[in-house]
Design a protein around this motif. Structure first.
Motif, PDB file in Angstrom:
ATOM      1  N   ASN A  41     -38.861 -66.579 -18.693  1.00 61.67           N
ATOM      2  CA  ASN A  41     -38.489 -66.267 -17.321  1.00 61.67           C
ATOM      3  C   ASN A  41     -37.959 -64.835 -17.215  1.00 61.67           C
ATOM      4  O   ASN A  41     -38.167 -64.171 -16.217  1.00 61.67           O
ATOM      5  N   ILE A  42     -37.289 -64.361 -18.269  1.00 61.62           N
ATOM      6  CA  ILE A  42     -36.790 -62.983 -18.258  1.00 61.62           C
ATOM      7  C   ILE A  42     -37.972 -62.016 -18.182  1.00 61.62           C
ATOM      8  O   ILE A  42     -37.953 -61.055 -17.413  1.00 61.62           O
ATOM      9  N   ASP A  43     -39.017 -62.275 -18.963  1.00 64.89           N
ATOM     10  CA  ASP A  43     -40.194 -61.399 -18.943  1.00 64.89           C
ATOM     11  C   ASP A  43     -40.839 -61.369 -17.562  1.00 64.89           C
ATOM     12  O   ASP A  43     -41.232 -60.303 -17.074  1.00 64.89           O
ATOM     13  N   ILE A  44     -40.943 -62.526 -16.943  1.00 70.02           N
ATOM     14  CA  ILE A  44     -41.522 -62.600 -15.594  1.00 70.02           C
ATOM     15  C   ILE A  44     -40.656 -61.815 -14.611  1.00 70.02           C
ATOM     16  O   ILE A  44     -41.164 -61.045 -13.795  1.00 70.02           O
ATOM     17  N   SER A  45     -39.344 -61.996 -14.696  1.00 72.24           N
ATOM     18  CA  SER A  45     -38.426 -61.279 -13.796  1.00 72.24           C
ATOM     19  C   SER A  45     -38.532 -59.775 -13.981  1.00 72.24           C
ATOM     20  O   SER A  45     -38.531 -59.018 -13.004  1.00 72.24           O
ATOM     21  N   LEU A  46     -38.635 -59.319 -15.231  1.00 71.40           N
ATOM     22  CA  LEU A  46     -38.762 -57.884 -15.492  1.00 71.40           C
ATOM     23  C   LEU A  46     -40.046 -57.332 -14.879  1.00 71.40           C
ATOM     24  O   LEU A  46     -40.041 -56.266 -14.272  1.00 71.40           O
ATOM     25  N   LYS A  47     -41.145 -58.067 -15.008  1.00 69.73           N
ATOM     26  CA  LYS A  47     -42.413 -57.628 -14.415  1.00 69.73           C
ATOM     27  C   LYS A  47     -42.317 -57.583 -12.894  1.00 69.73           C
ATOM     28  O   LYS A  47     -42.824 -56.659 -12.255  1.00 69.73           O
ATOM     29  N   GLU A  48     -41.648 -58.581 -12.305  1.00 74.91           N
ATOM     30  CA  GLU A  48     -41.468 -58.585 -10.854  1.00 74.91           C
ATOM     31  C   GLU A  48     -40.604 -57.408 -10.415  1.00 74.91           C
ATOM     32  O   GLU A  48     -40.882 -56.768  -9.396  1.00 74.91           O
ATOM     33  N   MET A  49     -39.568 -57.091 -11.187  1.00 76.14           N
ATOM     34  CA  MET A  49     -38.707 -55.960 -10.858  1.00 76.14           C
ATOM     35  C   MET A  49     -39.499 -54.654 -10.917  1.00 76.14           C
ATOM     36  O   MET A  49     -39.348 -53.785 -10.054  1.00 76.14           O
ATOM     37  N   MET A  50     -40.373 -54.526 -11.909  1.00 72.56           N
ATOM     38  CA  MET A  50     -41.178 -53.309 -12.036  1.00 72.56           C
ATOM     39  C   MET A  50     -42.254 -53.231 -10.957  1.00 72.56           C
ATOM     40  O   MET A  50     -42.813 -52.160 -10.728  1.00 72.56           O
ATOM     41  N   GLY A  51     -42.516 -54.348 -10.269  1.00 69.84           N
ATOM     42  CA  GLY A  51     -43.453 -54.359  -9.160  1.00 69.84           C
ATOM     43  C   GLY A  51     -42.853 -53.864  -7.855  1.00 69.84           C
ATOM     44  O   GLY A  51     -43.563 -53.666  -6.871  1.00 69.84           O
ATOM     45  N   GLY A  60     -41.426 -47.897  -6.421  1.00 73.69           N
ATOM     46  CA  GLY A  60     -40.555 -46.856  -6.943  1.00 73.69           C
ATOM     47  C   GLY A  60     -39.819 -47.216  -8.217  1.00 73.69           C
ATOM     48  O   GLY A  60     -39.028 -46.408  -8.717  1.00 73.69           O
ATOM     49  N   ALA A  61     -40.058 -48.411  -8.781  1.00 67.31           N
ATOM     50  CA  ALA A  61     -39.333 -48.838  -9.982  1.00 67.31           C
ATOM     51  C   ALA A  61     -39.608 -47.901 -11.153  1.00 67.31           C
ATOM     52  O   ALA A  61     -40.750 -47.545 -11.430  1.00 67.31           O
ATOM     53  N   LEU A  62     -38.550 -47.504 -11.828  1.00 63.05           N
ATOM     54  CA  LEU A  62     -38.636 -46.650 -13.013  1.00 63.05           C
ATOM     55  C   LEU A  62     -38.314 -47.425 -14.288  1.00 63.05           C
ATOM     56  O   LEU A  62     -38.823 -47.105 -15.353  1.00 63.05           O
ATOM     57  N   GLY A  63     -37.443 -48.406 -14.176  1.00 67.20           N
ATOM     58  CA  GLY A  63     -37.039 -49.201 -15.327  1.00 67.20           C
ATOM     59  C   GLY A  63     -36.207 -50.381 -14.886  1.00 67.20           C
ATOM     60  O   GLY A  63     -35.547 -50.328 -13.839  1.00 67.20           O
ATOM     61  N   GLY A 102     -40.181 -50.695 -18.733  1.00 66.11           N
ATOM     62  CA  GLY A 102     -40.175 -49.375 -18.113  1.00 66.11           C
ATOM     63  C   GLY A 102     -39.251 -48.449 -18.866  1.00 66.11           C
ATOM     64  O   GLY A 102     -39.080 -48.571 -20.074  1.00 66.11           O
ATOM     65  N   GLY A 103     -38.658 -47.540 -18.147  1.00 65.27           N
ATOM     66  CA  GLY A 103     -37.809 -46.533 -18.762  1.00 65.27           C
ATOM     67  C   GLY A 103     -38.636 -45.348 -19.217  1.00 65.27           C
ATOM     68  O   GLY A 103     -39.858 -45.308 -19.031  1.00 65.27           O
ATOM     69  N   SER A 104     -37.978 -44.374 -19.819  1.00 63.04           N
ATOM     70  CA  SER A 104     -38.638 -43.162 -20.289  1.00 63.04           C
ATOM     71  C   SER A 104     -37.674 -42.449 -21.228  1.00 63.04           C
ATOM     72  O   SER A 104     -36.566 -42.936 -21.469  1.00 63.04           O
ATOM     73  N   LYS A 105     -38.094 -41.267 -21.709  1.00 65.02           N
ATOM     74  CA  LYS A 105     -37.172 -40.509 -22.570  1.00 65.02           C
ATOM     75  C   LYS A 105     -35.932 -40.082 -21.790  1.00 65.02           C
ATOM     76  O   LYS A 105     -34.865 -39.907 -22.362  1.00 65.02           O
ATOM     77  N   ASP A 106     -36.079 -39.975 -20.465  1.00 69.69           N
ATOM     78  CA  ASP A 106     -34.945 -39.599 -19.622  1.00 69.69           C
ATOM     79  C   ASP A 106     -34.172 -40.800 -19.086  1.00 69.69           C
ATOM     80  O   ASP A 106     -33.113 -40.631 -18.484  1.00 69.69           O
ATOM     81  N   ALA A 139     -33.656 -49.325 -11.857  1.00 65.99           N
ATOM     82  CA  ALA A 139     -33.618 -47.906 -11.507  1.00 65.99           C
ATOM     83  C   ALA A 139     -34.852 -47.605 -10.670  1.00 65.99           C
ATOM     84  O   ALA A 139     -35.963 -48.018 -11.018  1.00 65.99           O
ATOM     85  N   LEU A 140     -34.628 -46.905  -9.554  1.00 66.72           N
ATOM     86  CA  LEU A 140     -35.710 -46.599  -8.614  1.00 66.72           C
ATOM     87  C   LEU A 140     -35.811 -45.101  -8.367  1.00 66.72           C
ATOM     88  O   LEU A 140     -34.788 -44.410  -8.319  1.00 66.72           O
ATOM     89  N   ASP A 141     -37.032 -44.643  -8.165  1.00 65.83           N
ATOM     90  CA  ASP A 141     -37.272 -43.280  -7.695  1.00 65.83           C
ATOM     91  C   ASP A 141     -36.935 -43.269  -6.209  1.00 65.83           C
ATOM     92  O   ASP A 141     -37.533 -44.008  -5.423  1.00 65.83           O
ATOM     93  N   ARG A 142     -35.995 -42.460  -5.833  1.00 65.70           N
ATOM     94  CA  ARG A 142     -35.492 -42.456  -4.455  1.00 65.70           C
ATOM     95  C   ARG A 142     -36.569 -42.072  -3.436  1.00 65.70           C
ATOM     96  O   ARG A 142     -36.561 -42.568  -2.313  1.00 65.70           O
ATOM     97  N   ASN A 143     -37.505 -41.216  -3.836  1.00 65.77           N
ATOM     98  CA  ASN A 143     -38.543 -40.765  -2.914  1.00 65.77           C
ATOM     99  C   ASN A 143     -39.683 -41.770  -2.747  1.00 65.77           C
ATOM    100  O   ASN A 143     -40.468 -41.654  -1.809  1.00 65.77           O
TER     101      ASN A 143
END
Length: 123
Positions: free
Chosen positions: A3-13, A16-19, A35-39, A99-103
């Motif tokens: 269920n955690i994996d499903i929730s993470l995928k839904e959050m990334m959907g 603007g989701a970054l992580g 998600g996420g990145s080096k930053d 975390a979301l991209d504000r734009n």
């Protein structure tokens, strides 16, 4: 898939989701990330935002506020960070972090979608 994996995928959907991650705020450990990145190091975000949640809970206790945190919003110049404690019995001591991209995001819609994801999460 948990269920955690499903929730993470839904959050990334969410637009603007970054992580995203599901975090145990007792230990500060992420139970899952996507998600996420080096930053945007999600392990660091999980640990740091654990301190945010704990500080707010301590403050509410000191002020004798008998209520629950719905979510915590951190607004940056280019990002939104949303922390949403899980309220279900099986998720006690956990929070969702997004975390979301504000734009590229709609904050009201993101909060609505995150609430829906949190309500369905069972650990």
């Amino acid at each position: 898939m948990t269920n955690i994996d499903i929730s993470l995928k839904e959050m990334m959907g969410i637009d603007g989701a970054l992580g995203s991650c599901v975090v145990d705020y007792g230990s500060g450990m992420a139970l899952g990330t996507l998600g996420g990145s080096k930053d945007l190091d999600l392990a660091v975000a999980a640990a740091g935002n654990t301190e945010v949640v704990k500080a707010k809970l301590r403050t509410m206790e000191s002020l004798q506020i008998k209520d629950a945190i719905e979510d915590i919003l951190i607004t940056l110049g280019s990002q939104y960070h949303i922390i949403r404690p899980v309220t279900g019995r099986s998720g006690k001591g956990l929070f969702l972090y997004l975390a979301l991209d504000r734009n590229r995001s709609n904050l009201a819609m993101a909060r609505h979608q995150l609430r829906s994801i949190e309500e369905r999460l069972e650990v």
